[in-house]
Every structure is written in C-alpha cells, then in structure tokens.
Design a protein around this motif. Structure first.
Motif, PDB file in Angstrom:
ATOM      1  N   ALA A  73       0.830  -1.210   0.000  1.00  0.00           N
ATOM      2  CA  ALA A  73       0.000   0.000   0.000  1.00  0.00           C
ATOM      3  C   ALA A  73       0.862   1.256   0.000  1.00  0.00           C
ATOM      4  O   ALA A  73       0.523   2.260  -0.639  1.00  0.00           O
ATOM      5  CB  ALA A  73      -0.933  -0.008   1.211  1.00  0.00           C
ATOM      6  N   THR A  74       1.999   1.205   0.711  1.00  0.00           N
ATOM      7  CA  THR A  74       2.905   2.353   0.726  1.00  0.00           C
ATOM      8  C   THR A  74       3.520   2.572  -0.644  1.00  0.00           C
ATOM      9  O   THR A  74       3.640   3.709  -1.116  1.00  0.00           O
ATOM     10  CB  THR A  74       4.004   2.147   1.773  1.00  0.00           C
ATOM     11  OG1 THR A  74       3.402   1.950   3.051  1.00  0.00           O
ATOM     12  CG2 THR A  74       4.934   3.340   1.832  1.00  0.00           C
ATOM     13  N   ALA A  75       3.916   1.489  -1.293  1.00  0.00           N
ATOM     14  CA  ALA A  75       4.488   1.609  -2.636  1.00  0.00           C
ATOM     15  C   ALA A  75       3.493   2.244  -3.596  1.00  0.00           C
ATOM     16  O   ALA A  75       3.841   3.135  -4.377  1.00  0.00           O
ATOM     17  CB  ALA A  75       4.904   0.232  -3.141  1.00  0.00           C
ATOM     18  N   TYR A  76       2.241   1.814  -3.534  1.00  0.00           N
ATOM     19  CA  TYR A  76       1.222   2.368  -4.424  1.00  0.00           C
ATOM     20  C   TYR A  76       1.029   3.857  -4.142  1.00  0.00           C
ATOM     21  O   TYR A  76       0.930   4.679  -5.058  1.00  0.00           O
ATOM     22  CB  TYR A  76      -0.092   1.616  -4.229  1.00  0.00           C
ATOM     23  CG  TYR A  76      -1.153   1.978  -5.248  1.00  0.00           C
ATOM     24  CD1 TYR A  76      -1.264   1.250  -6.423  1.00  0.00           C
ATOM     25  CD2 TYR A  76      -2.025   3.036  -5.037  1.00  0.00           C
ATOM     26  CE1 TYR A  76      -2.221   1.571  -7.375  1.00  0.00           C
ATOM     27  CE2 TYR A  76      -2.985   3.361  -5.983  1.00  0.00           C
ATOM     28  CZ  TYR A  76      -3.085   2.623  -7.144  1.00  0.00           C
ATOM     29  OH  TYR A  76      -4.027   2.946  -8.079  1.00  0.00           O
ATOM     30  N   LYS A  77       0.990   4.212  -2.866  1.00  0.00           N
ATOM     31  CA  LYS A  77       0.798   5.610  -2.488  1.00  0.00           C
ATOM     32  C   LYS A  77       1.959   6.473  -2.971  1.00  0.00           C
ATOM     33  O   LYS A  77       1.760   7.572  -3.493  1.00  0.00           O
ATOM     34  CB  LYS A  77       0.655   5.713  -0.970  1.00  0.00           C
ATOM     35  CG  LYS A  77       0.396   7.135  -0.469  1.00  0.00           C
ATOM     36  CD  LYS A  77       0.237   7.146   1.043  1.00  0.00           C
ATOM     37  CE  LYS A  77      -0.003   8.561   1.556  1.00  0.00           C
ATOM     38  NZ  LYS A  77      -0.102   8.604   3.028  1.00  0.00           N
ATOM     39  N   LEU A  78       3.180   5.973  -2.817  1.00  0.00           N
ATOM     40  CA  LEU A  78       4.344   6.737  -3.249  1.00  0.00           C
ATOM     41  C   LEU A  78       4.301   7.024  -4.743  1.00  0.00           C
ATOM     42  O   LEU A  78       4.693   8.095  -5.196  1.00  0.00           O
ATOM     43  CB  LEU A  78       5.629   5.974  -2.918  1.00  0.00           C
ATOM     44  CG  LEU A  78       6.047   5.925  -1.452  1.00  0.00           C
ATOM     45  CD1 LEU A  78       7.236   4.996  -1.279  1.00  0.00           C
ATOM     46  CD2 LEU A  78       6.368   7.307  -0.928  1.00  0.00           C
ATOM     47  N   THR A 104      15.513   7.971  -4.944  1.00  0.00           N
ATOM     48  CA  THR A 104      14.568   8.664  -5.807  1.00  0.00           C
ATOM     49  C   THR A 104      13.580   7.673  -6.380  1.00  0.00           C
ATOM     50  O   THR A 104      13.949   6.563  -6.760  1.00  0.00           O
ATOM     51  CB  THR A 104      15.311   9.373  -6.955  1.00  0.00           C
ATOM     52  OG1 THR A 104      16.144  10.379  -6.401  1.00  0.00           O
ATOM     53  CG2 THR A 104      14.330  10.024  -7.907  1.00  0.00           C
ATOM     54  N   LEU A 105      12.326   8.077  -6.426  1.00  0.00           N
ATOM     55  CA  LEU A 105      11.283   7.307  -7.091  1.00  0.00           C
ATOM     56  C   LEU A 105      10.855   8.050  -8.349  1.00  0.00           C
ATOM     57  O   LEU A 105      10.491   9.222  -8.292  1.00  0.00           O
ATOM     58  CB  LEU A 105      10.071   7.129  -6.170  1.00  0.00           C
ATOM     59  CG  LEU A 105       8.784   6.644  -6.844  1.00  0.00           C
ATOM     60  CD1 LEU A 105       8.960   5.230  -7.374  1.00  0.00           C
ATOM     61  CD2 LEU A 105       7.615   6.707  -5.880  1.00  0.00           C
ATOM     62  N   LEU A 106      10.928   7.373  -9.471  1.00  0.00           N
ATOM     63  CA  LEU A 106      10.367   7.885 -10.717  1.00  0.00           C
ATOM     64  C   LEU A 106       9.129   7.055 -11.019  1.00  0.00           C
ATOM     65  O   LEU A 106       9.217   5.849 -11.238  1.00  0.00           O
ATOM     66  CB  LEU A 106      11.370   7.767 -11.868  1.00  0.00           C
ATOM     67  CG  LEU A 106      10.803   7.939 -13.294  1.00  0.00           C
ATOM     68  CD1 LEU A 106      10.145   9.297 -13.454  1.00  0.00           C
ATOM     69  CD2 LEU A 106      11.900   7.740 -14.328  1.00  0.00           C
ATOM     70  N   SER A 107       7.958   7.698 -10.977  1.00  0.00           N
ATOM     71  CA  SER A 107       6.714   7.000 -11.269  1.00  0.00           C
ATOM     72  C   SER A 107       6.326   7.222 -12.720  1.00  0.00           C
ATOM     73  O   SER A 107       6.331   8.347 -13.216  1.00  0.00           O
ATOM     74  CB  SER A 107       5.591   7.503 -10.359  1.00  0.00           C
ATOM     75  OG  SER A 107       4.354   6.933 -10.744  1.00  0.00           O
ATOM     76  N   PHE A 108       5.985   6.127 -13.407  1.00  0.00           N
ATOM     77  CA  PHE A 108       5.522   6.218 -14.786  1.00  0.00           C
ATOM     78  C   PHE A 108       4.011   6.408 -14.860  1.00  0.00           C
ATOM     79  O   PHE A 108       3.435   6.403 -15.945  1.00  0.00           O
ATOM     80  CB  PHE A 108       5.905   4.951 -15.553  1.00  0.00           C
ATOM     81  CG  PHE A 108       7.375   4.698 -15.608  1.00  0.00           C
ATOM     82  CD1 PHE A 108       8.251   5.685 -16.024  1.00  0.00           C
ATOM     83  CD2 PHE A 108       7.901   3.472 -15.239  1.00  0.00           C
ATOM     84  CE1 PHE A 108       9.614   5.454 -16.077  1.00  0.00           C
ATOM     85  CE2 PHE A 108       9.258   3.231 -15.287  1.00  0.00           C
ATOM     86  CZ  PHE A 108      10.119   4.221 -15.701  1.00  0.00           C
ATOM     87  N   GLY A 109       3.363   6.556 -13.700  1.00  0.00           N
ATOM     88  CA  GLY A 109       1.928   6.804 -13.691  1.00  0.00           C
ATOM     89  C   GLY A 109       1.117   5.562 -13.974  1.00  0.00           C
ATOM     90  O   GLY A 109       1.586   4.433 -13.909  1.00  0.00           O
ATOM     91  N   LYS A 110      -0.149   5.795 -14.309  1.00  0.00           N
ATOM     92  CA  LYS A 110      -1.116   4.704 -14.465  1.00  0.00           C
ATOM     93  C   LYS A 110      -1.166   4.243 -15.916  1.00  0.00           C
ATOM     94  O   LYS A 110      -1.169   5.035 -16.853  1.00  0.00           O
ATOM     95  CB  LYS A 110      -2.499   5.150 -14.011  1.00  0.00           C
ATOM     96  CG  LYS A 110      -3.549   4.043 -13.988  1.00  0.00           C
ATOM     97  CD  LYS A 110      -4.841   4.503 -13.341  1.00  0.00           C
ATOM     98  CE  LYS A 110      -4.659   4.707 -11.848  1.00  0.00           C
ATOM     99  NZ  LYS A 110      -5.937   4.996 -11.162  1.00  0.00           N
TER     100      LYS A 110
END
Length: 750
Positions: free
Chosen positions: A611-616, A633-639
């Motif tokens: 759940a924390t990973a998803y939130k981040l 660093t977290l780079l999110s590629f979005g949904k």
C-alpha cells in the motif's frame, strides 16, 4: 481409588460455589470459566483417556473456522479483512507447535445487526450470538466490537467440549498484532479443553508441582501460576514481578510461573508457547472428542483436511498424501476416489476394506511438466470425491488445489570491463536490487540501483511486485545476453516475469560515456518493456527506485529535483561527486519524481508495504531539497492499462560524474542526441526509419512518406518530431533545424 475420591470432592465443592460465580466475576482478559459440567467431563476424560486414540506426532490436522463478523444494520463497522488475516496468521504461528493449522471455512458471514453490535453485553447475548448462522462442521468464531461499543467486556470467550452452547467470541480490540496477537489461539485452546495455567476450579497448584496432576490446569509441565494478569513486564523481557507468596498448604517453593504460555494471563505479546502435555491434550481432544474437525464426516476422518495451493514449480510434478481413517466400529469399503476437474491424479489400491482406526493413503499427484507458459502460472482447483460402501451417506468431498510457480534460477555473475569503470552485473531472481542483487557502478563512492516496481489495486487490496528491498518478486528467465547497439554501446538484455505470471517483459541495459569526460562513466540507460500476457486487462502504476550513495558516508547526501531537465540530482557535501536519474520516456504526463529518505521508507522492517508503494507512486512530486539524509529517488511512470498481449515501454538513465553538477545539461543533451529518448510506447521520437539514430536519413524518410507515398514511420508517432499530433512538412523542418542548426531535440517540449 484415592484419586477418584479427590475428584468427587472437588466437583462437590465447586457445585456449592457455582451460584456465586458469574462471568462478570472473571478478569476482563478472558470470559471462559470452568463449569460443573466441564469438571465432570474432565473427570471422565482422566478415567478414560488411556483407552482413547493417540494421534501420531507426524499427523497434521487442519481445523476449519467459520468466521462471523458483527456489523451495524447498514453494514458499516466490524473487523476488517486485514485484521482477520493478522489474527489468523498469528494463531497459525502458535498452532504450528501442535502440528495443526487453522483455516477460514467458507466466506465470511457478516451479521448486520445493531442488537449484537451494541449489546453483546450479557450471558444471554453471548449464547444468542453464538446461535446465529452456526456452521456445524467448523469452529464458529464471532468477532464483536470493542467494549465501549458492544459492552463485551472480555478479550475473548470460548466453550469447552461439555458446553451447551458452542463457539468463540472475540473482541475486535484484541486482534491487533501490535497489541494482543495471541487472544484468538488462547480461546481456541479452551475450545480443545485446555485451561488457564492459573486455574483454581480443580484446586490451587503448589509451586513445587506436588499436586500438578489434580490441581491447577492439570498439566505437570506447566509451572504453577498465581495469575499473571498485571504482573509481567512488557515483551520481549516478560519478567514476573514475584508478587505472590507461596500458598499456605504447600511447601516453601516459590512461584516460577510460565510467563510465555499461551494459556496464561501473561502479557499477550509474551504468550507464544505451549507445553508438550498441552499439545498432547489439544490433539487428543481433536481426534477423540471433536472428531468432526479432524477433519471428519459420516464416520471418517482425514488428514490434512484440505490441500490448498500446494506449490508446484513449472516443469515438475509433485505428490501429496491424504490419509483416510475410519473412526466407527466395524468395517467399510472405500470404492473409488475421483478428481472432479482432472487436475490431480489419484493413486490408491481401490476398492479397499478398512476397519476402525485403519488408515488408507491416497496419493495425489499434480503434473506441471507441460505447464511452461507465463499464463500457466497460478491456481488449479479440484475436489476429490470418495465413495464408500456405507449406506445412506454422501460421498466424502476433499478440497484440493495446486499453485504453479516459477522455478528459481541459480545465481550467476559476470564481469564486464569498460573503458571508464568496472561494472559488476549480478543476476539473481531479482532484476536490479541492492548489492549483490543489483546492477552496480563501482568506483569513487557512487552506487546506482535502478529497480522496477509495479503496483495495482484489486478491490480493497493492493498488490505490488517489487524488485527492491530484497523482495525479489521478479524472476529472470535467462542469463543476460551481452552485445552492442547501433552506436557501439555495450548492451545487456534479459526477459523477466512476476512470480504469479501476471506481468512479463524485457529489460535492456545500455552503457555509454561522453567523450568530453575522461574520468567517469557518463550514463547507463535502463529500458523496461512490460507486457500483459494473460487474458484480462490490467490497470497498474509502475516506476523505478534509484538509490544514490555519492559519498562514503551516504547519510551526507544532498538531493534536489531538476524538473525542467526531467531529472533528480544527488551530490556529496563538496559537490564534486554527483549522480542523477534522468527521465527519457517523454510522452506520459503522469510521470513524476519523488525524493525518498531511505531511513524512513526504503529500509523499513519487513520491506516496503504494498500500500505504501502504491501511495508513493501516485502522490505528487516531492518538496524542498533533503539535507543530510540517505537519499533515494522514485520515478513513477503513472497509471497504465494494458489489454491482453499489449505492452508498454519505459526508459530512464542513471548518470554520474566526479566533476560536479555543471555537466548535467550537457549529458542530458547528449543522451537525446544519440537517440536515447523514447516515449512510453517504446519508440525514439524523430526516429522515422527506426534505426535508433535521429539524423538526415530520418529527414529523407519523412519526405518520401509525405510527398511520394513512401512507407510510414512505425509507429507513426515516431515521425511527429514537433509533437503536434500530426506528421507533416513541419516535422521535416523541425528535424533539419535540430540536426544542422542546434535546434530543440525531437519531442523535448512534450
């Protein structure tokens, strides 16, 4: 003769006092009390236990729990499924000592009734609630709200074998794994006729143990207990405070009570152990008294009660055995055993005639030697139906399932020499992880770690596949292949798949350097291609973590987001050693950077929760620079939503230098110049002829397509150099300006 007289005196004495003992006279710890009926039952047990069946220590039993959760009339409130799972997990940890497991029998039964939600506060209500939706072939467990809401004043209350009303009531407040994770199994112990270690209904046990077989809890391997409620220090020390004096009728031996016994009133987090005699009685009551739970029906018992998700590696087969026992007088013939789905093959010498207490083994085999594709992974349910010669009874039905899993490849390691720095590549079931399970640049104190993370939500649950924090949810399907790309850069490539087969893909690492930097490796590019190989669409978020350790004392790192340049930068205090993560996928507006403090997030006990990973990955970009912390660093590629067999590509680069941060704009431009920039669909923007380079050949290709009917760019968007959603002469002009006049790189403004 002497022992029988003592037991008769004890029962008589208890009956004289029974009217004055109410459930509210007990400690709030537990509402289970020994009644006159249970004392008579215990006397009979002691006299007859020598004639009873003795379960073998190797026999495994699975006990079904029918779960009932009380909620308000409108369906709100009540125990959460996560809390239920925590209680079950804790209980099974304790149950393992008895070679027994507890499992949820059927779906959760929700009792939406304000009467029980607010008023489970009397003996009559305790009986009433345990009659609601009762399941005869299981232990019925009712979870009710905390005392302030329901009026239920105990952590738990259970029945004994002799009780007229059967079942267990648990206070929701007492299933918190941080506070009180032993309550459920404590009450299950009572259900199988174990008593409190401080029990006095049979008499007060002397600390010396001289009367241990007829007083206290009737166990001689659990020390005498004066009642530990409020007299044991917090876990993990769990020290008894020696408050109680030795009873007057005993010798001078002082109390040394069992502070860690599950049936005591010690602190709940201290209660972890069961004695050998407790284990023996628990199992004996199961197979001789509560035989319907052993698991049994119509005169039969079998172990295990069911086979759930038996793990079988792809390419292998696996056997398991069900032992079927007849527990009634006479004999019976087992006629057949059939798999309803054909998933299991059954081996047994049938028909077979067995007598009381005889056991017939049924060997179940699951063959996964031909289940080698990614969509062959997962659960294979079955039901084994057994018919017998016993008239008027239904066939025995035993639930079985196998879970096909990936094999685990052996650890391999390669050494690649580059012109600038040595590169160690360690290939394990995780693709990119903390050393040694990572792709690491080693030299002068810089470590980069690019690790893929995928997360999705399914109903109320969050699922995450993490190639970080030693989770290793990804498996490499082959060793890395080494080669060079069109520009002569070193490349490595492998396929991967999540352990449940839900996602698969390919990862490519490309290593390069800038000619104007002579003392450092400039960058390596990590390119993830993610596929949905199965038959349902999947919506998920994905991203990568990068661990920057740019100083030998990594906690002195400093990081900031250079959003305009699509990167996050980390430096040491002097600013001489620098690392950055650069976004190269250019067309996904959901992409974002966050800087993360390793101490609080990256290295929590037990790893990063799903759940924390998803939130981040769904939160907004981070705020100011972080000073003096160990920075990741977290780079999110979005949904992303992928239909069956669709794929999506994400690309980023990790870069480093020992010459300070001034080189960053140059290296970013260099990456784009050499054709490194790709959008989320997996193509290089401006690379119309798909040769990885952006040069004059792409201009010629576009002119032929636009004016002469030549082949279109594949995909067409690769020719949209100015990112205006059309491919026309303006893209030709844009590319010419970029190639010959130092104009803006293709898609740089998207």
């Amino acid at each position: 003769m002497r022992k029988s007289l003592q037991w008769g005196m004890i029962v008589a004495a208890f009956c004289l006092q029974a009217m004055s003992v109410t459930i509210f006279g007990q400690t709030p710890e537990c509402g289970t009390i020994v009644t006159p009926e249970q004392m008579l039952f215990e006397q009979k047990w002691q006299l007859e236990k020598g004639k009873m069946r003795v379960p073998q220590s190797v026999d495994e039993y699975a006990i079904p729990l029918a779960i009932h959760i009380v909620r308000r009339n409108d369906g709100t409130g009540g125990l959460t499924l996560a809390q239920l799972q925590a209680a079950m997990d804790s209980s099974n940890a304790y149950a393992a000592q008895t070679n027994v497991s507890l499992y949820q029998y059927g779906d959760v039964d929700y009792i939406d009734d304000d009467n029980f939600f607010y008023f489970t506060n009397s003996g009559a209500q305790y009986d009433n609630i345990r009659g609601v939706n009762k399941v005869d072939e299981a232990v019925n467990v009712y979870f009710v709200p905390e005392a302030d809401t329901s009026g239920f004043q105990y952590c738990g209350l259970s029945s004994f074998s002799s009780s007229g009303v059967q079942g267990i009531i648990i206070n929701n407040q007492c299933v918190d794994p941080v506070y009180s994770n032993s309550t459920l199994f404590h009450e299950v112990g009572h259900y199988f006729d174990l008593y409190h270690t401080h029990e006095t209904a049979f008499g007060t046990e002397c600390p010396s143990g001289s009367n241990c077989s007829i007083a206290g809890d009737l166990m001689c391997d659990t020390e005498a207990d004066p009642d530990l409620n409020g007299h044991v220090s917090a876990a993990p020390d769990c020290v008894y405070d020696q408050y109680a004096s030795t009873p007057g009728e005993c010798d001078a031996t002082v109390y040394d009570p069992p502070v860690r016994n599950i049936m005591s009133y010690s602190r709940k987090l201290c209660r972890t152990d069961m004695s050998a005699e407790q284990n023996t009685k628990f199992r004996s009551v199961l197979v001789n008294v509560r035989t319907e739970l052993a698991y049994g029906m119509n005169g039969f018992a079998w172990q295990p009660a069911q086979i759930l998700n038996m793990p079988v590696q792809q390419g292998f087969s696996k056997d398991t055995t069900i032992r079927l026992t007849y527990i009634e007088d006479g004999e019976v013939t087992i006629l057949s055993a059939v798999s309803t789905t054909g998933n299991f093959q059954i081996s047994a010498s049938l028909p077979a005639t067995i007598n009381k207490t005889d056991t017939l083994p049924l060997v179940l085999t699951f063959d996964a030697t031909t289940l080698t594709g990614p969509c062959d992974l997962g659960s294979y349910p079955d039901t084994i139906v057994i018919t017998t010669s016993k008239s008027g009874v239904s066939p025995i039905r035993i639930v079985a399932s196998a879970n096909v899993t990936l094999g685990i490849p052996s650890y391999t390691q390669k050494q690649i020499g580059l012109a600038c720095l040595p590169l160690n590549v360690a290939v394990t079931p995780g693709i990119g992880n903390t050393s040694p399970n990572s792709l690491v640049l080693v030299g002068k104190g810089i470590l980069y770690d690019g690790s893929l993370l995928i997360a999705m939500q399914s109903g109320s649950d969050t699922i995450a596949y993490m190639d970080v924090y030693s989770r290793n949810d990804f498996t490499a399907l082959k060793d890395y292949t080494v080669g060079t790309d069109a520009l002569g850069r070193i490349t490595q490539r492998t396929n991967f798949v999540t352990r449940d087969g839900r996602f698969s893909g390919e990862v490519t690492y490309t290593y390069g350097r800038n000619s104007y930097l002579t003392d450092s490796c400039s960058y390596f590019i990590i390119d993830y291609l993610i596929e949905n190989p199965c038959d349902t669409a999947l919506t998920f978020v994905s991203g990568v973590f990068c661990d920057f350790d740019v100083e030998y004392d990594s906690r002195a790192d400093r990081a900031w987001a250079a959003v305009s340049d699509s990167m996050v930068v980390a430096t040491d205090p002097t600013g001489s050693r620098v690392g950055a993560m650069v976004m190269l996928s250019s067309c996904n507006s959901d992409q974002r950077f966050r800087t993360i403090d390793n101490v609080d997030v990256i290295w929590p006990t037990g790893g990063l929760p799903a759940a924390t990973a998803y939130k981040l990955m769904t939160e907004s970009i981070s705020g100011p620079s972080l000073e003096g912390t160990d920075v990741s660093t977290l780079l999110s590629f979005g949904k992303t939503t992928l239909k069956t067999d669709e794929e999506v590509r994400f690309r980023f680069a990790l870069v480093g230098s020992y010459n300070g941060p001034g080189w960053l704009p140059q290296i970013l431009a260099n990456l784009r110049t050499v054709g490194a920039t790709a959008d989320s669909c997996g193509f290089v923007c401006g690379d119309a002829n798909a040769d990885v380079n952006v040069d004059i050949s792409d201009v010629v290709y576009l002119i032929a397509y636009i004016f002469s009917g030549g082949t279109s760019p594949n995909p067409l968007a690769a020719g949209d150099a100015n990112c205006d959603d059309t491919v026309d002469i303006s893209d030709v002009v844009y590319l010419i300006a970029y190639i010959f006049s130092g104009g803006t790189a293709p898609c740089a403004g998207c």
